[in-house]
Motif scaffolding. Structure first.
Motif, PDB file in Angstrom:
ATOM      1  N   SER A 221      34.080  37.944   9.773  1.00 32.09           N
ATOM      2  CA  SER A 221      34.267  36.656   9.121  1.00 32.09           C
ATOM      3  C   SER A 221      34.974  35.706  10.072  1.00 32.09           C
ATOM      4  O   SER A 221      35.567  36.126  11.073  1.00 32.09           O
ATOM      5  CB  SER A 221      35.076  36.806   7.829  1.00 32.09           C
ATOM      6  N   VAL A 224      34.910  28.073   8.781  1.00 37.13           N
ATOM      7  CA  VAL A 224      33.705  27.252   8.694  1.00 37.13           C
ATOM      8  C   VAL A 224      33.549  26.316   9.889  1.00 37.13           C
ATOM      9  O   VAL A 224      32.455  25.821  10.155  1.00 37.13           O
ATOM     10  CB  VAL A 224      33.699  26.433   7.380  1.00 37.13           C
ATOM     11  N   GLY A 226      33.641  27.189  12.882  1.00 42.27           N
ATOM     12  CA  GLY A 226      33.028  27.916  13.975  1.00 42.27           C
ATOM     13  C   GLY A 226      34.037  28.288  15.049  1.00 42.27           C
ATOM     14  O   GLY A 226      35.248  28.424  14.784  1.00 42.27           O
ATOM     15  N   TYR A 246      23.099  32.267  13.539  1.00 37.89           N
ATOM     16  CA  TYR A 246      23.912  32.484  12.346  1.00 37.89           C
ATOM     17  C   TYR A 246      23.205  31.840  11.148  1.00 37.89           C
ATOM     18  O   TYR A 246      23.393  30.672  10.855  1.00 37.89           O
ATOM     19  CB  TYR A 246      25.307  31.879  12.533  1.00 37.89           C
ATOM     20  N   SER A 267      30.498  31.684  17.196  1.00 37.11           N
ATOM     21  CA  SER A 267      29.949  31.215  15.927  1.00 37.11           C
ATOM     22  C   SER A 267      29.846  29.698  15.920  1.00 37.11           C
ATOM     23  O   SER A 267      30.625  29.002  16.579  1.00 37.11           O
ATOM     24  CB  SER A 267      30.812  31.688  14.753  1.00 37.11           C
ATOM     25  N   HIS A 270      29.500  26.053  10.017  1.00 33.96           N
ATOM     26  CA  HIS A 270      28.602  26.357   8.904  1.00 33.96           C
ATOM     27  C   HIS A 270      29.390  26.223   7.611  1.00 33.96           C
ATOM     28  O   HIS A 270      30.612  26.411   7.596  1.00 33.96           O
ATOM     29  CB  HIS A 270      28.046  27.784   9.057  1.00 33.96           C
ATOM     30  N   GLU A 272      30.773  27.253   3.868  1.00 35.21           N
ATOM     31  CA  GLU A 272      31.351  28.508   3.382  1.00 35.21           C
ATOM     32  C   GLU A 272      30.267  29.394   2.776  1.00 35.21           C
ATOM     33  O   GLU A 272      29.361  28.922   2.089  1.00 35.21           O
ATOM     34  CB  GLU A 272      32.426  28.204   2.333  1.00 35.21           C
ATOM     35  N   ARG A 294      30.642  36.319   7.387  1.00 34.46           N
ATOM     36  CA  ARG A 294      31.062  35.424   6.302  1.00 34.46           C
ATOM     37  C   ARG A 294      31.885  34.260   6.837  1.00 34.46           C
ATOM     38  O   ARG A 294      32.843  34.455   7.592  1.00 34.46           O
ATOM     39  CB  ARG A 294      31.869  36.187   5.252  1.00 34.46           C
ATOM     40  N   TYR A 295      31.468  33.050   6.434  1.00 36.84           N
ATOM     41  CA  TYR A 295      32.239  31.851   6.755  1.00 36.84           C
ATOM     42  C   TYR A 295      33.235  31.596   5.628  1.00 36.84           C
ATOM     43  O   TYR A 295      32.855  31.572   4.451  1.00 36.84           O
ATOM     44  CB  TYR A 295      31.313  30.638   6.907  1.00 36.84           C
ATOM     45  N   GLU A 296      34.488  31.427   6.006  1.00 47.47           N
ATOM     46  CA  GLU A 296      35.541  31.208   5.021  1.00 47.47           C
ATOM     47  C   GLU A 296      36.274  29.906   5.317  1.00 47.47           C
ATOM     48  O   GLU A 296      36.451  29.536   6.484  1.00 47.47           O
ATOM     49  CB  GLU A 296      36.538  32.368   5.029  1.00 47.47           C
TER      50      GLU A 296
END
Length: 317
Positions: A221, A224, A226, A246, A267, A270, A272, A294-296
């Protein structure tokens, strides 16, 4: 003996021969008067010089029987009647330039106005990309071609397998690679509708490789925004042209290959949520393993409480 025909309306007429005013010779013959021959078009209207080309001639008043094509630099060419407005002729291989095609119903009298067939310098391929693809096939390979008439039928041989192409630009033809065995095969382009096609240009190479496999990513993870350096672990990674993606529809990023089983990719920004991380070794065909990153949303300070005072977000503490 020979006789000149008199003008007459279209249609069949009876014909007989009389010698020196004597009684007519026995037997009657029929003669067909047809409308004025006209050539309206040729399909295709161009091809490589030095090669024979079968063309469809579009026109009017074609009659089945002695139909033929004529060219300024060639003897009469037997034609194949299709309809009164369609016929086929196989034109000989001539030098580069224009050659006018005429049509005759009797091998003697030809249409007054023909159409030009253009003999062009032989087409040749100068490059292809990508030059690597998975053994399963399906890679869209673009070949840059010089000297071919745009829209001409093009073929490509991957080893012994022959596939047709489609024009994607004024000098670019796209071919879909067939399935193959791991290793390098010779690639040759061909032009024309013949069974084998005439090979054009230098022999190029295409390498079949296993599709890369993604097993896991670390970390799993990141924010967001990147900029997280992610190590992708799997198999079949190559030092050249390895990229990570991604999620679908997102721009790929170039990877730094550590080994054939590990590649590092930064990354991209992107929204969430979870996306699959896939890898390509040619920038076109990506793995389909579905390993998730996972984007958090990053932590956000809304308020700080201390020393008996409450400080709102945005204040200096």
């Amino acid at each position: 003996m020979s006789c000149s025909t008199a003008a007459h309306a279209e249609g069949l007429v009876s014909m007989r021969v009389e010698l020196d005013g004597s009684e007519p010779a026995e037997g009657m013959r029929r003669f067909l008067y047809h409308g004025e021959l006209e050539v309206q078009g040729l399909h295709p209207s161009a091809g490589s010089s030095g090669e024979a080309h079968t063309v469809t001639v579009v026109g009017q008043h074609f009659v089945e029987g002695q139909l033929s094509c004529g060219m300024e630099t060639a003897v009469s060419i037997e034609g194949v009647w299709r309809t009164s407005s369609l016929m086929e002729c196989t034109l000989p291989g001539l030098a580069e330039g224009n050659a006018t095609v005429e049509v005759s119903n009797n091998g003697l009298q030809y249409s007054d106005v023909g159409r030009a067939f253009v003999y062009k310098a032989r087409a040749h391929a100068v490059s292809l990309a990508p030059s690597v693809g998975p053994v399963s096939g399906g890679t869209v390979v673009t070949v840059t071609v010089l000297g071919a008439a745009e829209g001409a039928l093009m073929w490509c041989r991957f080893g012994r397998q022959r596939v047709s192409g489609r024009w994607v630009g004024s000098s670019d033809v796209a071919f879909v690679s067939p399935a193959g065995s791991e290793g390098v095969v010779e690639v040759q382009m061909a032009e024309g509708a013949g069974a084998g096609g005439a090979s054009s240009g230098a022999v190029m190479e295409f390498e079949y490789v296993p599709m890369p496999l993604v097993v896991q990513v670390s970390p799993r993870s990141g924010p967001v925004d990147g900029e997280t350096l992610v190590t992708v672990v799997g198999h079949g990674f190559r030092q050249v042209a390895t990229h990570c993606r991604y999620g679908a529809g997102v721009s790929a990023v170039e990877g730094a290959v550590v080994s054939s089983t590990a590649v590092q990719c930064m990354s991209v920004a992107h929204k969430e949520g979870s996306v699959s991380v896939e890898v390509s070794t040619n920038g076109a065909d990506y793995s389909r393993d579905g390993v998730v990153f996972r984007y958090e949303a990053g932590p956000m300070v809304e308020a700080v409480q201390g020393a008996g005072a409450f400080v709102s977000a945005g204040q200096l503490v």
